[in-house]
Design a protein around this motif. Structure first.
Motif, PDB file in Angstrom:
ATOM      1  N   TRP A 132       0.821  -1.203   0.000  1.00 56.82           N
ATOM      2  CA  TRP A 132       0.000   0.000   0.000  1.00 56.82           C
ATOM      3  C   TRP A 132       0.862   1.262   0.000  1.00 56.82           C
ATOM      4  O   TRP A 132       0.457   2.293  -0.513  1.00 56.82           O
ATOM      5  CB  TRP A 132      -0.992  -0.016   1.162  1.00 56.82           C
ATOM      6  N   GLN A 133       2.080   1.159   0.562  1.00 60.13           N
ATOM      7  CA  GLN A 133       2.974   2.320   0.548  1.00 60.13           C
ATOM      8  C   GLN A 133       3.420   2.653  -0.873  1.00 60.13           C
ATOM      9  O   GLN A 133       3.497   3.827  -1.246  1.00 60.13           O
ATOM     10  CB  GLN A 133       4.211   2.064   1.425  1.00 60.13           C
ATOM     11  N   HIS A 134       3.716   1.606  -1.669  1.00 55.49           N
ATOM     12  CA  HIS A 134       4.143   1.828  -3.048  1.00 55.49           C
ATOM     13  C   HIS A 134       3.014   2.455  -3.868  1.00 55.49           C
ATOM     14  O   HIS A 134       3.240   3.383  -4.654  1.00 55.49           O
ATOM     15  CB  HIS A 134       4.580   0.513  -3.699  1.00 55.49           C
ATOM     16  N   ILE A 135       1.813   1.953  -3.672  1.00 54.71           N
ATOM     17  CA  ILE A 135       0.667   2.481  -4.408  1.00 54.71           C
ATOM     18  C   ILE A 135       0.402   3.928  -4.018  1.00 54.71           C
ATOM     19  O   ILE A 135       0.091   4.773  -4.869  1.00 54.71           O
ATOM     20  CB  ILE A 135      -0.574   1.595  -4.178  1.00 54.71           C
ATOM     21  N   LEU A 136       0.555   4.251  -2.749  1.00 56.32           N
ATOM     22  CA  LEU A 136       0.367   5.626  -2.278  1.00 56.32           C
ATOM     23  C   LEU A 136       1.398   6.559  -2.894  1.00 56.32           C
ATOM     24  O   LEU A 136       1.068   7.666  -3.344  1.00 56.32           O
ATOM     25  CB  LEU A 136       0.431   5.673  -0.748  1.00 56.32           C
ATOM     26  N   ILE A 137       2.637   6.135  -2.961  1.00 62.12           N
ATOM     27  CA  ILE A 137       3.696   6.962  -3.550  1.00 62.12           C
ATOM     28  C   ILE A 137       3.423   7.196  -5.031  1.00 62.12           C
ATOM     29  O   ILE A 137       3.558   8.324  -5.532  1.00 62.12           O
ATOM     30  CB  ILE A 137       5.079   6.309  -3.320  1.00 62.12           C
TER      31      ILE A 137
END
Length: 71
Positions: free
Chosen positions: A11-16
């Motif tokens: 989810w962190q990658h998608i948020l970035i």
């Protein structure tokens, strides 16, 4: 055992990625881009469905083998 983790996104990658897209294109342009992508996918699916349908055979212009040939 090795697993394929190259395509695994948290989810962190998608948020970035979402934040970067927002900064690059702006809030007004992103819905237009998604709408265009959606209509492109719809056209692609329709083209595939048309290709799968059998074509209607016309017998008006094709000669029949039953007619005798005159010499």
């Amino acid at each position: 055992m090795y697993t394929l983790t190259i395509l695994a996104l948290s989810w962190q990658h998608i948020l970035i990625v979402a934040i970067i897209l927002l900064l690059l294109f702006g809030g007004k342009k992103i819905p237009e881009l998604m709408r265009g992508m959606g209509s492109g996918i719809k056209e692609f699916k329709d083209a595939i469905k048309e290709e799968d349908k059998p074509e209607a055979k016309t017998t008006e212009n094709t000669p029949s083998n039953d007619t005798p040939k005159s010499n």
